[in-house]
Design an enzyme around this catalytic site. Sequence first.
Site, mmCIF file in Angstrom:
data_model
loop_
_atom_site.group_PDB
_atom_site.id
_atom_site.type_symbol
_atom_site.label_atom_id
_atom_site.label_comp_id
_atom_site.label_asym_id
_atom_site.label_seq_id
_atom_site.Cartn_x
_atom_site.Cartn_y
_atom_site.Cartn_z
ATOM 1 N N CYS A 116 16.884 37.354 -3.664
ATOM 2 C CA CYS A 116 15.782 36.577 -3.059
ATOM 3 C C CYS A 116 15.047 37.340 -1.964
ATOM 4 C CB CYS A 116 16.300 35.249 -2.535
ATOM 5 S SG CYS A 116 16.733 34.116 -3.862
ATOM 6 N N HIS A 256 11.068 32.345 2.844
ATOM 7 C CA HIS A 256 11.593 32.201 1.486
ATOM 8 C C HIS A 256 11.886 30.726 1.223
ATOM 9 C CE1 HIS A 256 13.730 32.747 -2.168
ATOM 10 N NE2 HIS A 256 14.904 32.429 -1.654
ATOM 11 N N ASN A 286 12.887 27.203 -5.976
ATOM 12 C CA ASN A 286 13.156 28.580 -5.545
ATOM 13 C C ASN A 286 12.808 29.528 -6.694
ATOM 14 O OD1 ASN A 286 14.214 31.034 -4.775
ATOM 15 N ND2 ASN A 286 16.184 30.213 -4.082
HETATM 16 O O1 UT7 Z 1 17.684 31.776 -2.353
HETATM 17 C C1 UT7 Z 1 18.910 32.425 -2.234
HETATM 18 C C2 UT7 Z 1 19.734 31.839 -1.176
HETATM 19 N N1 UT7 Z 1 20.155 30.517 -1.539
HETATM 20 C C3 UT7 Z 1 20.164 29.574 -0.615
HETATM 21 O O2 UT7 Z 1 19.740 29.769 0.484
HETATM 22 C C4 UT7 Z 1 20.768 28.228 -1.018
HETATM 23 C C5 UT7 Z 1 21.682 27.737 0.075
HETATM 24 N N2 UT7 Z 1 22.378 26.515 -0.248
HETATM 25 C C6 UT7 Z 1 21.766 25.307 -0.365
HETATM 26 O O3 UT7 Z 1 20.547 25.233 -0.305
HETATM 27 C C7 UT7 Z 1 22.619 24.086 -0.481
HETATM 28 O O4 UT7 Z 1 23.966 24.426 -0.244
HETATM 29 C C8 UT7 Z 1 22.527 23.359 -1.867
HETATM 30 C C9 UT7 Z 1 21.175 22.708 -2.008
HETATM 31 C C10 UT7 Z 1 22.754 24.375 -2.982
HETATM 32 C C11 UT7 Z 1 23.574 22.256 -1.947
HETATM 33 O O5 UT7 Z 1 23.439 21.350 -0.874
HETATM 34 P P1 UT7 Z 1 24.670 20.969 0.043
HETATM 35 O O6 UT7 Z 1 24.171 19.992 1.026
HETATM 36 O O7 UT7 Z 1 25.261 22.244 0.592
HETATM 37 O O8 UT7 Z 1 25.624 20.264 -0.951
HETATM 38 P P2 UT7 Z 1 27.141 20.633 -1.344
HETATM 39 O O9 UT7 Z 1 27.175 21.822 -2.215
HETATM 40 O O10 UT7 Z 1 27.964 20.624 -0.104
HETATM 41 O O11 UT7 Z 1 27.520 19.373 -2.184
HETATM 42 C C12 UT7 Z 1 27.627 18.042 -1.611
HETATM 43 C C13 UT7 Z 1 27.991 17.057 -2.690
HETATM 44 C C14 UT7 Z 1 29.169 17.497 -3.544
HETATM 45 O O12 UT7 Z 1 29.931 16.350 -3.897
HETATM 46 P P3 UT7 Z 1 31.254 15.972 -3.084
HETATM 47 O O13 UT7 Z 1 32.171 17.156 -3.235
HETATM 48 O O14 UT7 Z 1 30.815 15.746 -1.675
HETATM 49 O O15 UT7 Z 1 31.734 14.745 -3.788
HETATM 50 C C15 UT7 Z 1 28.527 18.042 -4.793
HETATM 51 O O16 UT7 Z 1 29.363 17.954 -5.916
HETATM 52 O O17 UT7 Z 1 26.896 16.912 -3.601
HETATM 53 C C16 UT7 Z 1 27.339 17.150 -4.947
HETATM 54 N N3 UT7 Z 1 26.243 17.768 -5.692
HETATM 55 C C17 UT7 Z 1 25.260 17.050 -6.273
HETATM 56 N N4 UT7 Z 1 25.024 15.729 -6.330
HETATM 57 C C18 UT7 Z 1 23.917 15.327 -6.995
HETATM 58 C C19 UT7 Z 1 26.009 19.081 -5.920
HETATM 59 N N5 UT7 Z 1 24.890 19.247 -6.629
HETATM 60 C C20 UT7 Z 1 24.405 18.011 -6.863
HETATM 61 C C21 UT7 Z 1 23.284 17.519 -7.544
HETATM 62 N N6 UT7 Z 1 23.076 16.188 -7.575
HETATM 63 N N7 UT7 Z 1 22.388 18.335 -8.141
#
Ligand code: UT7
Length: 332
Positions: A116, A256, A286
Amino acid sequence: MNRITAAITAVGAYVPDYRLTNAVLETMVDTNDEWITTRTGIKERRILKDKDKGTSYLAIRAAEDLIKKNNIDPAEIDLVLLGTATPDMPVASTAVYVASEIGAVNAFAYDLQAACSNFLYGMSTAARYIESGRYKKVLLIGADKMSSIIDYTDRTTCIIFGDGAGAVLFEPSEEGFGLIDEYLRSDGSGRQFLKIEAGGSLMPPTEETVRQKKHFVFQDGKSVFKFAVSNMADVAAKIMERNNLSHEDVHWLVPHQANKRIISATANRMGLDPSKVMMNIEKYGNTTSATLPLLLHDYQKQLKKGDNLVFAAFGGGFTWGAIYLKWAYDPK
Ligand code: UT7
């Protein structure tokens, strides 16, 4: 003679027509519009549906947009750099094919790969060629067909990425416009958190790697988020400090587009009003290498000669950094 700096003098872009909305994603994986919107800020992404078209198609369309709108003679382009994480093929640089297709017959060309941060690092590379005095027109393209490396049964990644391309032309300035300073970083301990594990020399493709879906993007979102949110803000603050820029001096943050929350944290750290933050993540998601030039394209009518822009990015590797650039022209 004044020092030569590398100014952006033209912008072009291309996104495919098909919109993959949150509503459609709800029918594909266990997710919902509310979760995606609040966690990422994304509403829809563009997808290149044609199976027989790769990243080069997106890159060519973006470059042609720039060439046509700005009456550029492609034969005058000295160098074509393509930032991409999704080259048409592992070997045979996509940039070379793109250069030939757009008529850049006198250019040499090659690809850059820093996930990225492709476009951000590419700006640094392009600027060095211009500053050397040897090259007058460097075309930098950021393009990715992310849909080619996404598993559309994995809700943790398929909601984030989209396809697109953007291009800028760098030319010499003797009036001090263009790239003024940069602070680029990387840290290899991060590669476990955001990767495509198979298909390279470490794990060549086998039936097993295909079965295990190791040719798709894997992301440990939480870990990447933690690194991204602090590091992107750190480098943006650092570049302001180093150049004695107050929040009033900065006209635009060009961040970004990975996550709205990461962008807001960076803007807060810089003390910037949200009205100075370029954002189009809701429309495109993204697009990896294309986020920064797509922002320039969408906001170019608001950019004025002399505006101070701070670019910031964070990506796989890890790679990240910030660039301070003085905009070179009023809206055309
Ligand atoms: O561009 C390159 C660099 N990349 C980045 O900068 C991305 C950085 N990361 C992020 O933007 C975020 O971590 C994400 C958007 C990918 C995820 O958001 P988050 O707030 O960190 O969520 P999480 O991974 O901690 O997941 C929270 C909960 C989980 O469920 P439990 O374990 O709390 O029951 C996931 O299983 O949300 C669940 N989850 C979803 N729920 C509905 C994960 N993906 C989804 C989804 N829809 N698509």
